[in-house]
Write a protein that holds these residues in place. Structure first.
Motif, PDB file in Angstrom:
ATOM      1  N   GLU A 184       0.849  -1.189   0.000  1.00  0.00           N
ATOM      2  CA  GLU A 184       0.000   0.000   0.000  1.00  0.00           C
ATOM      3  C   GLU A 184       0.884   1.238   0.000  1.00  0.00           C
ATOM      4  N   PRO A 185       0.493   2.291  -0.747  1.00  0.00           N
ATOM      5  CA  PRO A 185       1.309   3.503  -0.800  1.00  0.00           C
ATOM      6  C   PRO A 185       1.575   4.057   0.599  1.00  0.00           C
ATOM      7  N   GLY A 186       2.838   4.367   0.860  1.00  0.00           N
ATOM      8  CA  GLY A 186       3.196   4.965   2.135  1.00  0.00           C
ATOM      9  C   GLY A 186       3.371   3.984   3.277  1.00  0.00           C
ATOM     10  N   THR A 187       3.173   2.690   3.035  1.00  0.00           N
ATOM     11  CA  THR A 187       3.331   1.704   4.095  1.00  0.00           C
ATOM     12  C   THR A 187       4.707   1.062   4.013  1.00  0.00           C
ATOM     13  N   PRO A 188       5.242   0.606   5.154  1.00  0.00           N
ATOM     14  CA  PRO A 188       6.567  -0.029   5.137  1.00  0.00           C
ATOM     15  C   PRO A 188       6.549  -1.321   4.329  1.00  0.00           C
ATOM     16  N   ARG A 189       7.687  -1.663   3.779  1.00  0.00           N
ATOM     17  CA  ARG A 189       7.848  -2.931   3.058  1.00  0.00           C
ATOM     18  C   ARG A 189       7.845  -4.073   4.079  1.00  0.00           C
ATOM     19  N   THR A 190       7.046  -5.096   3.817  1.00  0.00           N
ATOM     20  CA  THR A 190       6.944  -6.215   4.750  1.00  0.00           C
ATOM     21  C   THR A 190       8.039  -7.241   4.477  1.00  0.00           C
ATOM     22  N   GLU A 221       7.705 -22.818   5.493  1.00  0.00           N
ATOM     23  CA  GLU A 221       6.343 -22.287   5.560  1.00  0.00           C
ATOM     24  C   GLU A 221       6.349 -20.767   5.663  1.00  0.00           C
ATOM     25  N   LEU A 222       7.247 -20.231   6.485  1.00  0.00           N
ATOM     26  CA  LEU A 222       7.338 -18.773   6.617  1.00  0.00           C
ATOM     27  C   LEU A 222       7.785 -18.120   5.314  1.00  0.00           C
ATOM     28  N   ALA A 223       8.691 -18.783   4.583  1.00  0.00           N
ATOM     29  CA  ALA A 223       9.220 -18.212   3.342  1.00  0.00           C
ATOM     30  C   ALA A 223       8.124 -17.988   2.310  1.00  0.00           C
ATOM     31  N   ALA A 224       7.050 -18.763   2.382  1.00  0.00           N
ATOM     32  CA  ALA A 224       5.946 -18.619   1.434  1.00  0.00           C
ATOM     33  C   ALA A 224       4.813 -17.762   1.980  1.00  0.00           C
ATOM     34  N   SER A 225       4.967 -17.254   3.202  1.00  0.00           N
ATOM     35  CA  SER A 225       3.891 -16.467   3.809  1.00  0.00           C
ATOM     36  C   SER A 225       3.812 -15.089   3.177  1.00  0.00           C
ATOM     37  N   PRO A 226       2.681 -14.402   3.312  1.00  0.00           N
ATOM     38  CA  PRO A 226       2.516 -13.089   2.668  1.00  0.00           C
ATOM     39  C   PRO A 226       3.541 -12.066   3.163  1.00  0.00           C
ATOM     40  N   CYS A 227       4.280 -11.496   2.241  1.00  0.00           N
ATOM     41  CA  CYS A 227       5.244 -10.435   2.533  1.00  0.00           C
ATOM     42  C   CYS A 227       5.784  -9.938   1.204  1.00  0.00           C
ATOM     43  N   HIS A 228       6.576  -8.891   1.231  1.00  0.00           N
ATOM     44  CA  HIS A 228       7.213  -8.383   0.028  1.00  0.00           C
ATOM     45  C   HIS A 228       8.545  -9.077  -0.225  1.00  0.00           C
ATOM     46  N   THR A 229       9.406  -9.162   0.828  1.00  0.00           N
ATOM     47  CA  THR A 229      10.765  -9.672   0.683  1.00  0.00           C
ATOM     48  C   THR A 229      11.068 -10.691   1.766  1.00  0.00           C
TER      49      THR A 229
END
Length: 421
Positions: free
Chosen positions: A18-24, A113-121
């Motif tokens: 989302e614009p202005g939100t930190p990269r997860t 499992e964590l590596a495939a969880s929702p995030c950017h990087t």
């Protein structure tokens, strides 16, 4: 030259934030050297990054619990299920009444499992070939992969290349981060060679005979970098540099005969790219891993003040020496293994991990590490190759190599050190 995995111009487009939100971010290996330095960067830049999950082996649960509380993560994972009770106690000590606590995952597949969880990087800072499954999971899930776990690329090169999009992998090793940056200075067709720098470790200038009596304490005293014991020993034998040459070949699609290793004790020049017109571009910064880590987390933007820069108001002397391949045969051995391809790199890496463990347990002389690895590689025979390579092939080759390396290391431990010099 074909497209490389770590293309200098980021073409892979992950799901936007989302614009202005930190990269997860998801950080794998959070209690290790790479993980703790990554968390330092995140805590200093909360406007840029937000960590959603952490994984660790499970040997430092107090540190993991403290990290989880500092970062307010949703999930923590440990590879060792037996560490869960201690982790729960550590989390109880960190979190106040009413504070939401993270979910706990445990087991050998928890990091995957964590590596495939929702995030950017996903930052893969796990040490060893156990990082392969999380690497593949992150790539298949469409995450940007900040790769500090070189072993996963080395042992599973064809598998990783089959699922990675150009630009999806951002290298975090200081040498490959330097090459990644320097390659932006010209077209791929203009690249003559890659020059990978090595500090030379604590034994630069010694002959192989002089290395025979090296102790564990001496080998763990790296003159430049503060790293975990396995990586530190790999740097002393220069096996780490051999692995980095294989990694550079896979990341940037440059043949082994156009990748050169040069010894640079000051460790300010992290690597160089020579172009066809004779120009060489070098990336320079003080030896501080926070700079390449920050680049991996923030690319294509740079993170301000990630690490100190070079103080150009002071005099500097930077030296360069050719690699002594007779004293340190690990680099030519790695090039041979990389040229074989298939499961040969997995055999090389697994045998080395076992030999390093034997050396740290005082069961193998220092020079016996690479000598034993070379013997295991020679016995390996014709490796599984190319598109026929599977994860099962890699695991089977590793299992054989570990068992054989332990056998040969035990035999070498019963031999007088003079005979092994």
């Amino acid at each position: 030259m074909t497209d490389s995995l770590a293309h200098p111009h980021l073409r892979f487009e992950p799901a936007p934030s989302e614009p202005g939100t930190p990269r997860t971010l998801v950080i794998l290996g959070s209690t290790g050297s790479i993980g703790t330095q990554a968390i330092d960067i995140v805590l200093r830049h909360p406007d840029r990054f937000r960590v959603t999950a952490l994984s660790a082996a499970g040997g430092q649960v107090e540190l993991l619990a403290r990290q989880a509380h500092q970062l307010r993560v949703h999930t923590v994972a440990v590879a060792r299920p037996e560490a869960v009770p201690a982790l729960r106690e550590a989390l109880t000590a960190q979190y106040g009444a009413g504070e939401p606590r993270p979910e706990i995952l445990a087991g050998p597949d928890a990091a995957t499992e964590l590596a495939a969880s929702p995030c950017h990087t996903v930052l893969n800072g796990i040490t060893g070939s156990i990082g392969l499954a999380p690497t593949l999971a992150a790539l298949k899930a469409g995450r940007v992969l900040a790769l500090a776990n070189k072993e996963s690329l080395i042992v599973g090169g064809p598998l990783v290349k089959a699922v990675a999009a150009p630009g999806q992998i951002i290298p975090v090793d200081s040498e490959h981060s330097a090459l990644f940056q320097a390659l932006t200075g010209g077209a791929r067709a203009e690249v003559r060679k890659l020059v990978v720098t090595a500090s030379g470790g604590p034994f630069r200038g010694r002959t192989k005979r002089e290395l025979a009596g090296v102790t564990r304490e001496q080998a763990l005293a790296h003159p430049t970098w503060s790293m975990g014991p396995v990586v530190t020993i790999n740097s002393a034998t220069l096996v780490n540099k051999g692995l980095e040459v294989i990694e550079a070949h896979l990341l940037f699609d440059v043949p082994f005969d156009r990748i050169e290793v040069v010894v640079h004790p000051q460790s300010y020049i992290h690597s160089m790219v020579e172009f066809t017109d004779g120009s060489t571009l070098a990336q320079a910064s003080p030896p501080d891993m926070r700079m390449p880590i920050a680049l991996g987390l923030g690319w294509p933007q740079r993170v301000p003040a990630a690490a100190p820069g070079v103080d150009w108001t002071k005099a500097h002397t930077w030296e360069f020496f050719p690699l002594d391949e007779a004293a340190f045969p690990s680099v030519p051995l790695a090039c041979h293994v990389g040229s074989l391809g298939g499961t040969a790199p997995a055999v090389f890496n697994a045998a080395n991990e076992e030999c390093v463990a034997a050396f740290l347990a005082d069961g193998l002389p220092f020079t016996g590490i690479v000598d034993t690895v070379a013997a295991v590689v020679a016995e390996h025979g014709t490796p599984a190759r190319g598109t026929s390579l599977t994860v099962a092939d890699v695991l089977q080759a590793e299992t054989w190599a570990r068992a054989r390396a332990r056998e040969l290391a035990a035999r070498a431990a019963r031999t007088p050190s003079e005979a092994r010099a």
